[in-house]
Design a protein around this motif. Structure first.
Motif, PDB file in Angstrom:
ATOM      1  N   ARG A  90       0.843  -1.211   0.000  1.00 14.63           N
ATOM      2  CA  ARG A  90       0.000   0.000   0.000  1.00 14.63           C
ATOM      3  C   ARG A  90       0.873   1.255   0.000  1.00 14.63           C
ATOM      4  O   ARG A  90       0.591   2.220  -0.715  1.00 14.63           O
ATOM      5  N   GLN A 104       2.469   1.622  -3.437  1.00 13.33           N
ATOM      6  CA  GLN A 104       1.476   2.100  -4.406  1.00 13.33           C
ATOM      7  C   GLN A 104       1.292   3.605  -4.250  1.00 13.33           C
ATOM      8  O   GLN A 104       1.252   4.330  -5.246  1.00 13.33           O
ATOM      9  N   ASP A 107       2.218  -0.945  -9.035  1.00 15.64           N
ATOM     10  CA  ASP A 107       0.847  -0.899  -9.544  1.00 15.64           C
ATOM     11  C   ASP A 107       0.160  -2.233  -9.304  1.00 15.64           C
ATOM     12  O   ASP A 107       0.774  -3.288  -9.489  1.00 15.64           O
ATOM     13  N   TYR A 110       0.740  -7.672  -8.415  1.00 14.13           N
ATOM     14  CA  TYR A 110       1.466  -6.402  -8.384  1.00 14.13           C
ATOM     15  C   TYR A 110       2.635  -6.447  -9.354  1.00 14.13           C
ATOM     16  O   TYR A 110       3.251  -7.492  -9.573  1.00 14.13           O
ATOM     17  N   ASN A 120       6.084  -0.335 -11.349  1.00 13.16           N
ATOM     18  CA  ASN A 120       5.573   0.697 -12.243  1.00 13.16           C
ATOM     19  C   ASN A 120       6.742   1.542 -12.747  1.00 13.16           C
ATOM     20  O   ASN A 120       7.273   2.362 -12.016  1.00 13.16           O
TER      21      ASN A 120
END
Length: 176
Positions: free
Chosen positions: A65, A68, A74, A86, A89
């Protein structure tokens, strides 16, 4: 990455990422997750991350979390599978630059506002801090633009969108 786990070389990299990010104020497990996702050839489920890193799923969930929110991880899905997956990114690097630019904006504005107070008006160190923030923001903005151009040229990548926010100096000049 092997089907049965991570190799010794991968484990050393993952651990070094954990230690690096721990020095940056991120929990070590967060850095380890990033290291694993950088090496992963496919999206990884929360349970897979926990198993490969030999940590609890709750620890992975908490740190995912945060990652992110930081723009480096992501969530994704696999059709027909209800689990949460997951991926790293790649546009997260651009996000890191945007955060650094925003930080300079806030710090510069705090110092500029302080200079507007009668008792703090002529403080050279505050003026120097404002100038540093303006300088650093301009350098970071240029670096972000060069990164976006470089990232856009790589096959299979999509350039992150530029941040249209005005500089701290432009905002201060607009209010005068």
């Amino acid at each position: 990455m092997r089907q049965d786990g991570v190799s010794a070389e991968e484990e050393r990299f993952i651990e070094s990422m954990g230690l690096f990010f721990e020095r940056q104020g991120v929990p070590r497990i967060g850095g380890r997750i990033l290291g694993l996702l950088l090496l992963a050839d496919k999206p990884l489920a929360l349970g897979e991350l926990a198993e490969l890193l030999r940590v609890s799923p709750a620890s992975v969930s908490t740190n995912i979390r945060q990652l992110q929110a930081g723009g480096l991880v992501d969530p994704t899905s696999i059709p027909g599978d209800r689990r949460h997956y997951y991926v790293f990114n790649s546009a997260g690097w651009d996000h890191r630059l945007k955060v650094a630019i925003s930080t300079m904006d806030v710090l510069g504005q705090l110092c500029q506002d302080a200079l507007g107070q009668p008792g703090l008006k002529g403080r050279n160190k505050l003026r120097e801090a404002v100038e540093f923030c303006d300088f650093y923001r301009q350098e970071l903005t240029g670096a972000a633009e060069r990164w976006r151009a470089r990232f856009a040229r790589k096959p299979g990548t999509q350039a992150p969108s530029p941040s249209p926010s005005p500089s701290a100096r432009q905002r201060r000049n607009a209010t005068r």
